[in-house]
Design a protein around this motif. Sequence first.
Motif, PDB file in Angstrom:
ATOM      1  N   VAL A   1       0.856  -1.203   0.000  1.00 35.00           N
ATOM      2  CA  VAL A   1       0.000   0.000   0.000  1.00 35.00           C
ATOM      3  C   VAL A   1       0.890   1.251   0.000  1.00 35.00           C
ATOM      4  O   VAL A   1       0.675   2.189  -0.781  1.00 35.00           O
ATOM      5  N   CYS A   2       1.916   1.237   0.841  1.00 37.57           N
ATOM      6  CA  CYS A   2       2.834   2.398   0.911  1.00 37.57           C
ATOM      7  C   CYS A   2       3.485   2.645  -0.453  1.00 37.57           C
ATOM      8  O   CYS A   2       3.585   3.800  -0.901  1.00 37.57           O
ATOM      9  N   ALA A   3       3.909   1.567  -1.104  1.00 37.58           N
ATOM     10  CA  ALA A   3       4.562   1.710  -2.414  1.00 37.58           C
ATOM     11  C   ALA A   3       3.591   2.316  -3.419  1.00 37.58           C
ATOM     12  O   ALA A   3       3.953   3.186  -4.222  1.00 37.58           O
ATOM     13  N   ASN A   4       2.340   1.884  -3.343  1.00 41.78           N
ATOM     14  CA  ASN A   4       1.333   2.421  -4.265  1.00 41.78           C
ATOM     15  C   ASN A   4       1.007   3.876  -3.986  1.00 41.78           C
ATOM     16  O   ASN A   4       0.740   4.639  -4.909  1.00 41.78           O
TER      17      ASN A   4
ATOM     18  N   THR B   1       4.545   5.486   5.742  1.00 39.14           N
ATOM     19  CA  THR B   1       5.136   4.273   6.297  1.00 39.14           C
ATOM     20  C   THR B   1       4.000   3.358   6.788  1.00 39.14           C
ATOM     21  O   THR B   1       2.855   3.811   6.909  1.00 39.14           O
ATOM     22  N   PRO B   2       4.305   2.100   7.100  1.00 43.47           N
ATOM     23  CA  PRO B   2       3.240   1.173   7.537  1.00 43.47           C
ATOM     24  C   PRO B   2       2.445   1.693   8.748  1.00 43.47           C
ATOM     25  O   PRO B   2       1.283   1.347   8.910  1.00 43.47           O
ATOM     26  N   GLU B   3       3.057   2.552   9.560  1.00 41.28           N
ATOM     27  CA  GLU B   3       2.325   3.103  10.721  1.00 41.28           C
ATOM     28  C   GLU B   3       1.191   4.022  10.281  1.00 41.28           C
ATOM     29  O   GLU B   3       0.307   4.349  11.062  1.00 41.28           O
ATOM     30  N   ASN B   4       1.253   4.459   9.019  1.00 43.35           N
ATOM     31  CA  ASN B   4       0.195   5.330   8.497  1.00 43.35           C
ATOM     32  C   ASN B   4      -0.944   4.540   7.841  1.00 43.35           C
ATOM     33  O   ASN B   4      -1.856   5.139   7.275  1.00 43.35           O
ATOM     34  N   VAL B   5      -0.851   3.205   7.897  1.00 39.16           N
ATOM     35  CA  VAL B   5      -1.795   2.382   7.125  1.00 39.16           C
ATOM     36  C   VAL B   5      -2.561   1.409   8.022  1.00 39.16           C
ATOM     37  O   VAL B   5      -1.970   0.761   8.883  1.00 39.16           O
ATOM     38  N   ILE B   6      -3.876   1.310   7.796  1.00 42.11           N
ATOM     39  CA  ILE B   6      -4.646   0.200   8.373  1.00 42.11           C
ATOM     40  C   ILE B   6      -5.391  -0.492   7.238  1.00 42.11           C
ATOM     41  O   ILE B   6      -5.923   0.174   6.345  1.00 42.11           O
TER      42      ILE B   6
END
Length: 387
Positions: free
Chosen positions: A76-79, A89-94
């Motif tokens: 998701v971050c890469a996209n 970063t992954p901390e920004n994603v759920i």
Amino acid sequence: MKISKVVSNIPASPTLSITAKVQELRSQGKDVIGFGAGEPDFDTPENIKISAIEAIKEGKTKYTPVGGSPKLKDAVCANIYTDYGLRVTPENVIVSCGAKHSLYNLFLTLFESGDEVLCPSPYWVSYPPMIEIAGATPVIVDTRQTGMKLTAEGVKATITKRTRGIIINSPSNPTGMVIERSELEKIAELCLMHDIIIISDDIYMKILFGDAQFFSIATISPEVAARTFIINGSSKTYAMTGWRIGYCIGDRDVIKAMTRLQSQSTSNPTSFAQEGAIVSLSADQSVVEDRRIIFEKRKDLIVSKILEIPGLDIIPPDGSFYTFPSIKGHLDRFGGANSLAEYLLEKALVAVVPGEGFGAEDHIRLSFATSEKNIIEGLDRIKQVLA
Ligand code: PMP
Ligand code: GLU
């Protein structure tokens, strides 16, 4: 038994109800043409299916971290970097069980009684009920007088001291309208000035027509990005509605709180569906463009067929797979879209979604996630029974 007040007040999703009704009529042998579908009629691409089957075989059938597997969050971050140029970063994603679930978690985490959330209408049917479940008040910003597009002026006129959030959905369900960059810049300025959180539901961002360009409000400036939550998911772009994978990207403290909420409700989204989502985001994307081209062709067809029908009018959509024609020429006869839709189902065996659930009783929604043959036959039937 007594049903709680909160749940008693929730209407059933009209988009899902229409789909269920079409299936029921078909099972009775009726030749119904459905324009209700809120999902691509295409199959999930083969490589995605295979990856999920392999994941099951490999035993990826256990709980994953509540907010999604690290690999999916990385994808998701890469996209987000590729599509928006934003570094997250992954901390920004759920990752949740569909974008709807991400929205639900977000509303419950951010809003409560006394808060107002600006909801441009026509709106997707589930925004106001979800805001109400959180105890907050949806404040409708009607865009029917401004070509179905949200304007900064409309936003300004509805802001109060209680305004805490605003929903941006461009391309929009149900209108298909895309909001131009210049207008989003003005809206973002108002959000900064009045400390308003932005929810940018970008789920139709890859389904665009003609010259329409997707522009994300989150990319205006770091200050705007910091107060924006991006919502997206696998459903529409990759024809994965049944897989139930959606996500939210935004402020890490809010994401952490949403993850806490999710940990006490659904836990992680399905483990092997996440594996499919990883492949959908990481593999060659040509299928997305191939299908967009098909949607565009159908859009041209359905718009021209709608314009052939006296009493209907339409602003052609910039994106999504919906048309939202006005039924103004038939209002005297039917009173509203609900009774027109009932009439069409009864007399023509054609299912459309009435506009009431979208905040526009003078419109109906026709999805073109269906074949050209159905579009021609269905619109011919509508024309005939309305004549
Ligand atoms: N947002 C919009 C505007 C939608 O049309 C949909 C369609 N259901 C969703 C969110 C949710 O999609 P899903 O839960 O299937 O990811
Ligand atoms: N969003 C789609 C629609 O508007 C799917 C159904 C739903 O979740 O509302 O039809």
